[in-house]
Design an enzyme around this catalytic site. Structure first.
Site, PDB file in Angstrom:
ATOM      1  N   GLU A   1     -84.414 -25.163 -28.901  1.00 31.61           N
ATOM      2  CA  GLU A   1     -85.164 -24.369 -27.924  1.00 31.61           C
ATOM      3  C   GLU A   1     -86.672 -24.474 -28.130  1.00 31.61           C
ATOM      4  O   GLU A   1     -87.437 -24.361 -27.185  1.00 31.61           O
ATOM      5  CB  GLU A   1     -84.721 -22.906 -27.925  1.00 31.61           C
ATOM      6  CG  GLU A   1     -85.083 -22.119 -29.149  1.00 31.61           C
ATOM      7  CD  GLU A   1     -84.641 -20.663 -29.094  1.00 31.61           C
ATOM      8  OE1 GLU A   1     -84.451 -20.121 -28.010  1.00 31.61           O
ATOM      9  OE2 GLU A   1     -84.489 -20.073 -30.186  1.00 31.61           O
TER      10      GLU A   1
ATOM     11  N   LYS B   1     -82.670 -22.876 -32.923  1.00 31.80           N
ATOM     12  CA  LYS B   1     -84.134 -22.785 -33.026  1.00 31.80           C
ATOM     13  C   LYS B   1     -84.772 -24.135 -32.698  1.00 31.80           C
ATOM     14  O   LYS B   1     -85.747 -24.210 -31.954  1.00 31.80           O
ATOM     15  CB  LYS B   1     -84.582 -22.387 -34.445  1.00 31.80           C
ATOM     16  CG  LYS B   1     -84.431 -20.967 -34.855  1.00 31.80           C
ATOM     17  CD  LYS B   1     -85.360 -19.987 -34.201  1.00 31.80           C
ATOM     18  CE  LYS B   1     -84.748 -19.400 -32.965  1.00 31.80           C
ATOM     19  NZ  LYS B   1     -83.972 -18.214 -33.058  1.00 31.80           N
TER      20      LYS B   1
ATOM     21  N   LYS C   1     -87.832 -13.616 -23.163  1.00 35.87           N
ATOM     22  CA  LYS C   1     -87.555 -12.831 -24.373  1.00 35.87           C
ATOM     23  C   LYS C   1     -86.291 -11.988 -24.202  1.00 35.87           C
ATOM     24  O   LYS C   1     -85.520 -11.803 -25.128  1.00 35.87           O
ATOM     25  CB  LYS C   1     -88.762 -11.940 -24.676  1.00 35.87           C
ATOM     26  CG  LYS C   1     -88.658 -11.176 -25.970  1.00 35.87           C
ATOM     27  CD  LYS C   1     -88.836 -12.098 -27.158  1.00 35.87           C
ATOM     28  CE  LYS C   1     -88.510 -11.430 -28.478  1.00 35.87           C
ATOM     29  NZ  LYS C   1     -88.099 -12.403 -29.489  1.00 35.87           N
TER      30      LYS C   1
ATOM     31  N   ASN D   1     -99.196   6.822 -39.803  1.00 36.98           N
ATOM     32  CA  ASN D   1     -98.361   5.626 -39.717  1.00 36.98           C
ATOM     33  C   ASN D   1     -97.732   5.427 -41.090  1.00 36.98           C
ATOM     34  O   ASN D   1     -98.466   5.233 -42.060  1.00 36.98           O
ATOM     35  CB  ASN D   1     -99.243   4.429 -39.330  1.00 36.98           C
ATOM     36  CG  ASN D   1     -98.554   3.088 -39.535  1.00 36.98           C
ATOM     37  OD1 ASN D   1     -99.208   2.098 -39.816  1.00 36.98           O
ATOM     38  ND2 ASN D   1     -97.259   3.046 -39.400  1.00 36.98           N
ATOM     39  N   GLY D   2     -96.424   5.528 -41.167  1.00 41.01           N
ATOM     40  CA  GLY D   2     -95.768   5.361 -42.468  1.00 41.01           C
ATOM     41  C   GLY D   2     -94.556   6.259 -42.583  1.00 41.01           C
ATOM     42  O   GLY D   2     -94.009   6.724 -41.589  1.00 41.01           O
TER      43      GLY D   2
ATOM     44  N   CYS E   1     -95.938   1.904 -35.617  1.00 42.95           N
ATOM     45  CA  CYS E   1     -96.943   2.762 -34.963  1.00 42.95           C
ATOM     46  C   CYS E   1     -98.362   2.261 -35.241  1.00 42.95           C
ATOM     47  O   CYS E   1     -98.596   1.498 -36.160  1.00 42.95           O
ATOM     48  CB  CYS E   1     -96.938   4.219 -35.421  1.00 42.95           C
ATOM     49  SG  CYS E   1     -95.337   4.927 -35.612  1.00 42.95           S
TER      50      CYS E   1
ATOM     51  N   GLU F   1     -77.828 -21.350 -36.216  1.00 42.24           N
ATOM     52  CA  GLU F   1     -79.141 -20.791 -35.908  1.00 42.24           C
ATOM     53  C   GLU F   1     -80.234 -21.856 -36.041  1.00 42.24           C
ATOM     54  O   GLU F   1     -81.158 -21.928 -35.218  1.00 42.24           O
ATOM     55  CB  GLU F   1     -79.417 -19.592 -36.835  1.00 42.24           C
ATOM     56  CG  GLU F   1     -80.761 -18.921 -36.655  1.00 42.24           C
ATOM     57  CD  GLU F   1     -81.041 -18.410 -35.238  1.00 42.24           C
ATOM     58  OE1 GLU F   1     -80.139 -18.440 -34.387  1.00 42.24           O
ATOM     59  OE2 GLU F   1     -82.195 -18.016 -34.993  1.00 42.24           O
TER      60      GLU F   1
ATOM     61  N   ARG G   1     -97.812  -2.432 -31.615  1.00 40.99           N
ATOM     62  CA  ARG G   1     -97.203  -1.797 -32.785  1.00 40.99           C
ATOM     63  C   ARG G   1     -96.196  -0.717 -32.391  1.00 40.99           C
ATOM     64  O   ARG G   1     -95.456  -0.206 -33.243  1.00 40.99           O
ATOM     65  CB  ARG G   1     -98.276  -1.157 -33.667  1.00 40.99           C
ATOM     66  CG  ARG G   1     -99.285  -2.122 -34.210  1.00 40.99           C
ATOM     67  CD  ARG G   1    -100.361  -1.387 -34.966  1.00 40.99           C
ATOM     68  NE  ARG G   1     -99.865  -0.816 -36.197  1.00 40.99           N
ATOM     69  CZ  ARG G   1     -99.814  -1.455 -37.363  1.00 40.99           C
ATOM     70  NH1 ARG G   1    -100.259  -2.692 -37.439  1.00 40.99           N
ATOM     71  NH2 ARG G   1     -99.346  -0.882 -38.428  1.00 40.99           N
TER      72      ARG G   1
ATOM     73  N   HIS H   1     -64.152 -35.032 -37.590  1.00 38.96           N
ATOM     74  CA  HIS H   1     -63.186 -35.063 -36.482  1.00 38.96           C
ATOM     75  C   HIS H   1     -63.868 -35.374 -35.155  1.00 38.96           C
ATOM     76  O   HIS H   1     -63.449 -34.870 -34.115  1.00 38.96           O
ATOM     77  CB  HIS H   1     -62.450 -33.721 -36.393  1.00 38.96           C
ATOM     78  CG  HIS H   1     -61.635 -33.413 -37.612  1.00 38.96           C
ATOM     79  ND1 HIS H   1     -60.452 -34.043 -37.910  1.00 38.96           N
ATOM     80  CD2 HIS H   1     -61.872 -32.568 -38.648  1.00 38.96           C
ATOM     81  CE1 HIS H   1     -59.978 -33.589 -39.054  1.00 38.96           C
ATOM     82  NE2 HIS H   1     -60.834 -32.689 -39.527  1.00 38.96           N
TER      83      HIS H   1
ATOM     84  N   TRP I   1     -93.875   3.793 -32.365  1.00 38.03           N
ATOM     85  CA  TRP I   1     -92.662   2.967 -32.219  1.00 38.03           C
ATOM     86  C   TRP I   1     -91.583   3.704 -32.980  1.00 38.03           C
ATOM     87  O   TRP I   1     -91.502   3.615 -34.205  1.00 38.03           O
ATOM     88  CB  TRP I   1     -92.908   1.577 -32.797  1.00 38.03           C
ATOM     89  CG  TRP I   1     -91.688   0.697 -32.844  1.00 38.03           C
ATOM     90  CD1 TRP I   1     -90.823   0.521 -33.884  1.00 38.03           C
ATOM     91  CD2 TRP I   1     -91.211  -0.161 -31.803  1.00 38.03           C
ATOM     92  NE1 TRP I   1     -89.839  -0.386 -33.559  1.00 38.03           N
ATOM     93  CE2 TRP I   1     -90.054  -0.826 -32.294  1.00 38.03           C
ATOM     94  CE3 TRP I   1     -91.636  -0.441 -30.502  1.00 38.03           C
ATOM     95  CZ2 TRP I   1     -89.337  -1.739 -31.528  1.00 38.03           C
ATOM     96  CZ3 TRP I   1     -90.919  -1.356 -29.752  1.00 38.03           C
ATOM     97  CH2 TRP I   1     -89.791  -1.986 -30.269  1.00 38.03           C
TER      98      TRP I   1
HETATM   99  C1  F6R Z   1     -83.147 -17.424 -29.409  1.00 33.45           C
HETATM  100  C2  F6R Z   1     -83.168 -16.109 -28.800  1.00 33.45           C
HETATM  101  C3  F6R Z   1     -82.091 -15.777 -27.843  1.00 33.45           C
HETATM  102  C4  F6R Z   1     -81.650 -14.327 -27.991  1.00 33.45           C
HETATM  103  C5  F6R Z   1     -80.606 -13.982 -26.918  1.00 33.45           C
HETATM  104  C6  F6R Z   1     -80.088 -12.583 -27.096  1.00 33.45           C
HETATM  105  O1  F6R Z   1     -84.226 -17.612 -30.258  1.00 33.45           O
HETATM  106  O2  F6R Z   1     -84.040 -15.310 -29.053  1.00 33.45           O
HETATM  107  O3  F6R Z   1     -81.018 -16.630 -28.006  1.00 33.45           O
HETATM  108  O4  F6R Z   1     -81.113 -14.152 -29.251  1.00 33.45           O
HETATM  109  O5  F6R Z   1     -81.184 -14.113 -25.654  1.00 33.45           O
HETATM  110  O6  F6R Z   1     -81.096 -11.649 -27.046  1.00 33.45           O
HETATM  111  P1  F6R Z   1     -80.873 -10.175 -27.520  1.00 33.45           P
HETATM  112  O7  F6R Z   1     -80.732 -10.176 -29.001  1.00 33.45           O
HETATM  113  O8  F6R Z   1     -82.091  -9.421 -27.066  1.00 33.45           O
HETATM  114  O9  F6R Z   1     -79.639  -9.676 -26.836  1.00 33.45           O
END
Ligand code: F6R
Length: 627
Positions: free
Chosen positions: A506, A503, A622, A121-122, A22, A499, A48, A522, A95
């Protein structure tokens, strides 16, 4: 403070709703109306939180308040937040981290007489005891928040004869938890009282008045002269100016205003060059938040998991890697076999098997990923039980889940997941611990030990970020011309390897491959030639000996070995061309959290090294809302 709910067709209003993220903003102007200024300040703080909003102002005629659930623009379109009289006011953008966002839970909150308004906020940890006492004194509560006890505590003091400042001071001394709060009262029309303990609060001063805010960007359009409140301090904003006092004894604190030379963009990124780096550095805090999830909600999910005859862990991308880690956690702590599945494969791979006996735990930070929702729709249709782990309250995942938990990581702006990933991991670890307790598969001593180690994870991550970022930056530079990377691990470190690989590819557009280290001989080993970077995830755990053999195999073929290793592991250090040390004594099931952090940094610095914008890698979104 947590977020898990049963879903029975409509949001169930059965829990105490508490807020830890928040934004708060307010002002005392020498001329002009406060409400439009507060509205635009809240817009700056929208990052926030944005599920409900409210503004309260005062003038000679009393206290005025507008609030509702919804994004700021939506609520403004309905209520006209600018249309409130008076040159003094306070505002809040929320939030929700627990429960459905509703008007009654939106701030500001008021006392019985509706003459005192508070934004907060808290988290007030002892609110239920305080509330009980206040209820016994016939105070009336309308919300399910912890915040609402504050205006009532202040009201008590005012009824007893205190002025606003003393009433706030006495009231907050009864609070346990974290808070940045601001209070106005219709009885003292020229004053705002702010208090800070753990949550951020900054005061700004301009020729036209005084302002307070949770963050700098909202202050910058008005002033660059600010003072930061410290824990245990209160600020009294009045026509006479700003006075800062210690809550403990009321003594005056003399602190000069600081002049900032920040642009708005720099302020939004808190001085970091990119949101991604800011979010990586936020992890000690976000992990700490995730550790404060309320036990009963974790228990609720764990109870469903315990009943599951077969359990699918379903997600995409980074969230899938958290599922992979979760499968090792559930196996080792709870003797529970789970099936981690990539959401887009779920129906083809397991659709024929899904039925009333199935439980699907879906992980999605956005809660809106189409592939995940598609898999869930299918599973619901086939009578499976749906559970969710998400970072977005009110998302579709929360609405279609029988029960869900919100990880409380806060908004993530960088497209690639960083803090939301470690947030998912720490919630999965807590779920596994809860289930382990229910099943009695691990001794109480072992559970106690794991819980103690879990509590240290935010500090461990802090140590890694602050101690190793430069080292990782050098590694990224050294291998920036690599045509390909390998990421190898065994056991639960497989998820960390996966992971790290995701990272890097991408963010830095470097083709990367992750494999279980034992499987690398293998096939994948055929790619190895001199200087080929191979990242080994090698905590000091049960896989260590076998990992050393895999390192030797790669080394013999000329690979450059980069180890993410235990800081005490001298033998491994000698084998590595480059390494990043991680604090020792991390339990195996928790290792993906700290061990993934250097890999986030590796991807970030590799991206920057190649001149790519790590916040917005090409072709990515995103939240992927198409199948
Ligand atoms: C990679 C990344 C994506 C998401 C994927 C799922 O850094 O952010 O691979 O993890 O698109 O997204 P959510 O978790 O929102 O279902």
């Amino acid at each position: 403070m947590t977020s898990a709910q049963l879903f029975n067709g409509s949001p169930l209003d059965s829990s105490i709703w508490r807020i830890c993220l928040c934004g708060i903003f307010g002002c005392l102007l020498h001329s002009g109306n406060a409400a439009p200024i507060i509205h635009s300040g809240l817009k700056q703080l929208e990052y926030r939180g944005y599920d409900s909003v409210g503004v309260a102002t005062i003038n000679d005629k009393g206290l005025f308040l507008k609030k509702d659930a919804g994004k700021i623009d939506e609520v403004h379109a309905m209520l006209d937040l600018d249309d409130l009289p008076g040159s003094i006011g306070i505002g809040h953008t929320r939030w929700a981290t627990h429960g459905a966002p509703l008007k009654i839970n939106a701030h500001p909150h008021t006392d019985c007489s509706q003459r005192i308004a508070v934004v907060h906020n808290g988290i007030i940890e002892n609110f239920s005891i305080l509330k009980e006492t206040l209820l016994n004194k016939e105070h009336e509560f309308v919300s399910r928040t912890d915040t609402e006890v504050i205006p009532h505590l202040i009201e008590e003091e005012i009824i007893a004869g205190a002025n606003l400042e003393d009433a706030v001071r006495t009231a907050v001394r009864q609070l346990e938890g974290s808070y940045a709060l601001a209070v106005i009262s219709a009885e003292e029309k020229d004053k705002i009282v702010c208090v800070r303990n753990q949550s951020p609060l900054i005061i700004g001063e301009s020729v036209n008045g005084l302002f307070f805010s949770s963050d700098i960007p909202a202050l910058l359009p008005h002033t660059n002269k600010v003072v930061y409140l410290e824990n245990g301090e209160m600020a009294v904003l009045s026509r006479e100016g700003l006075v800062i006092k210690r809550i403990e004894d009321g003594s005056i604190v003399s602190r000069k205003l600081t002049e900032l030379s920040l642009t708005m963009e720099m302020a939004q990124k808190k001085g970091y060059p990119h949101f991604m780096l800011k979010e990586i550095y936020e992890q000690p805090e976000t992990l700490g938040n995730a550790l404060r999830l309320q036990r009963n909600y974790l228990d609720l999910i764990a109870t469903f998991l315990d009943r599951a005859e077969e359990l699918y862990l379903v997600a995409c991308g980074t969230s899938y890697n958290a599922c992979l880690a979760g499968s090792y956690m559930f196996s080792s702590l709870c003797n529970l076999a789970t099936i981690p599945v990539i959401a887009s494969e779920f129906i083809d791979q397991y659709g024929g098997a899904v039925g009333i006996q199935s439980t699907v735990l879906a992980l999605s930070q956005s809660g809106e990923t189409a592939d995940v929702l598609h898999a869930i729709d299918y599973s619901r249709y086939h009578a499976a039980t749906i559970l969710g782990l998400t970072n977005t309250l009110g998302s579709t995942l929360t609405r279609v889940s029988r029960a869900y938990v919100c990880q409380q990581t806060g908004p993530e702006i960088g497209v690639a997941a960083s803090k939301t990933y470690t947030g998912q991991l720490i919630v999965m670890a807590q779920l596994a611990l809860r289930l382990s307790k229910i099943r009695g598969k691990v001794s109480q001593d072992a559970i106690d030990e794991l819980e103690a180690r879990l509590a240290q994870i935010p500090d461990v991550v802090d140590k890694i970020i602050n101690g190793q970022a430069e080292r990782v930056k050098e590694i990224a530079k050294k291998y920036s011309d690599a045509r390909c990377y390998y990421f190898l691990g065994r056991g639960i470190s497989n998820s960390t390897a996966a992971e790290g690989r995701l990272k890097l590819l991408e963010l830095a557009y470097i083709p990367s491959i992750a494999y279980p280290a034992g499987e690398s001989k293998h096939g994948p080993i055929s790619l190895i030639e001199k200087g080929f970077p191979v990242v080994f995830i090698c905590p000091r755990d049960s896989t260590r000996k076998a990992v050393i053999s895999n390192i030797m195999e790669m080394k013999a073929r000329g690979a450059s070995i980069i180890c993410i290793l235990d800081e005490t592991d001298k033998e491994m250090m000698d084998l590595a061309d480059d390494y990043v040390p991680i604090p020792t004594n991390i339990p195996e099931i928790l290792s993906p959290i700290p061990y993934s952090v250097p890999l986030q940094l590796l991807a970030y610095y590799s991206s920057v090294e190649k001149g790519i914008d790590p916040d917005q890698p090409r072709n990515l979104a995103k939240s992927v809302t198409v199948l």
